[in-house]
Write an enzyme that holds these catalytic residues in place. Sequence first.
Site, short mmCIF file in Angstrom:
data_model
loop_
_atom_site.label_atom_id
_atom_site.label_comp_id
_atom_site.label_asym_id
_atom_site.label_seq_id
_atom_site.Cartn_x
_atom_site.Cartn_y
_atom_site.Cartn_z
N PRO A 30 -0.39 6.44 -2.22
CG PRO A 30 1.30 8.00 -2.54
CD PRO A 30 -0.10 7.67 -2.96
CE LYS A 31 -2.40 2.75 6.24
NZ LYS A 31 -1.98 3.77 7.23
CD1 TRP A 32 -1.09 10.11 1.83
CD2 TRP A 32 0.83 11.13 2.37
NE1 TRP A 32 -0.57 10.64 0.68
CE2 TRP A 32 0.60 11.27 0.97
CE3 TRP A 32 1.98 11.69 2.93
CZ2 TRP A 32 1.49 11.94 0.14
CZ3 TRP A 32 2.85 12.36 2.10
CH2 TRP A 32 2.62 12.49 0.73
CG ASP A 177 1.96 3.60 7.15
OD1 ASP A 177 1.35 4.06 6.16
OD2 ASP A 177 1.41 3.40 8.24
N GLY A 178 3.01 2.54 3.40
CA GLY A 178 2.40 1.53 2.56
C GLY A 178 1.65 2.12 1.39
#
Length: 362
Positions: A30-32, A177-178
């Site tokens: 996950p993009k934090w 966010d991604g």
Amino acid sequence: MDLPLLPPVKPMLAKAATKLPTGEDLYYEPKWDGFRCIVFRDGDEVELGSRNERPLTRYFPEVVAAVKAQLPRKCVVDGEIVVPAGDRLHFEALLQRIHPAESRVRLLAEQTPASFVAFDLLALGDESLLERPFAQRRARLEQALADSAPPVYLTGITRDADTARRWFETFEGAGLDGVVAKAADLPYGPDQRLMTKVKHVRTADCVVAGFRWHKSGPIVGSLLLGLYDDGKLQHIGVAASFPMARRAELVEELEPYRAEALDGHPWQDWANAQVPQGEDAANGPGTRMPGAVSRWNAKKDLSWVPLRPELVVEIKYDQLEGRRLRHTGQFLRWRPDRDPLTCTYDQLDVPVRYDLAEVLTT
């Protein structure tokens, strides 16, 4: 400090992609969306390094305490500082944590405590791991944080592209966010774009109600954007990143809309207000004043030039934080066919809520 890597160390970066890459040698995370942070610990000495190499240590005493309690005595760990609030991350609360007053820093540490999400191991003991492949660094990180507990987390990871796509679609509702993709054999390259990131991209039609000058001279720096909500034009952020030649052209294009712009301007009170340094006195909760002082750079000039709110621009953006753009919008084109009054919040895509706790325990 006596570590194989000493601060400052620039973090490894990611290049943007529009589609999730696939391959048997890829890992997905996950993009934090917080403050990128490389943690340096040597016993009781801890430094929280930022992406711009300015230490974050003094702003997050609770993270320093957690590092001392849970990370190995000698290590360098790459990760993200985030502020959980309910079932999602709260980026605005994270921004508020950067404050010059020590008393305020301590108060905010209690009111909006931050967490640290680890996703790479750069050094352990006296050994630098920069040249080791990511698969090995990840395995060592899992061992090092096997007994970690909140507010220290180990980021989730998968080698399944379908799982990564599901994360991309659902985790946004928790404030992420991604997705980031990393090759299994990837060494750690400081300040190099060796990873791949896929972020959400959306468009919106916004009213242009002012602009700021560029720091280099009499050219446009950014456009001030607004959306109507119950008949009131709310400031939602800016569009920037123009080529220098385009910035000069915008001065001429916007000139006709400067005439008598303050007469009946929806942000007239903001233009006339005398705002104390560091305060947003003219607005109150839930809004932001275009001329407010930057908490990142008190000397930065954020004064603005009002325009009659008659122009509409289409922008590209990633996500909202509350009622504002999380990041700077990207100019796409003018929309002369749009009535400014039709530019409302109703056009925006709102992610489905997702429980942050499930992301943190993935």
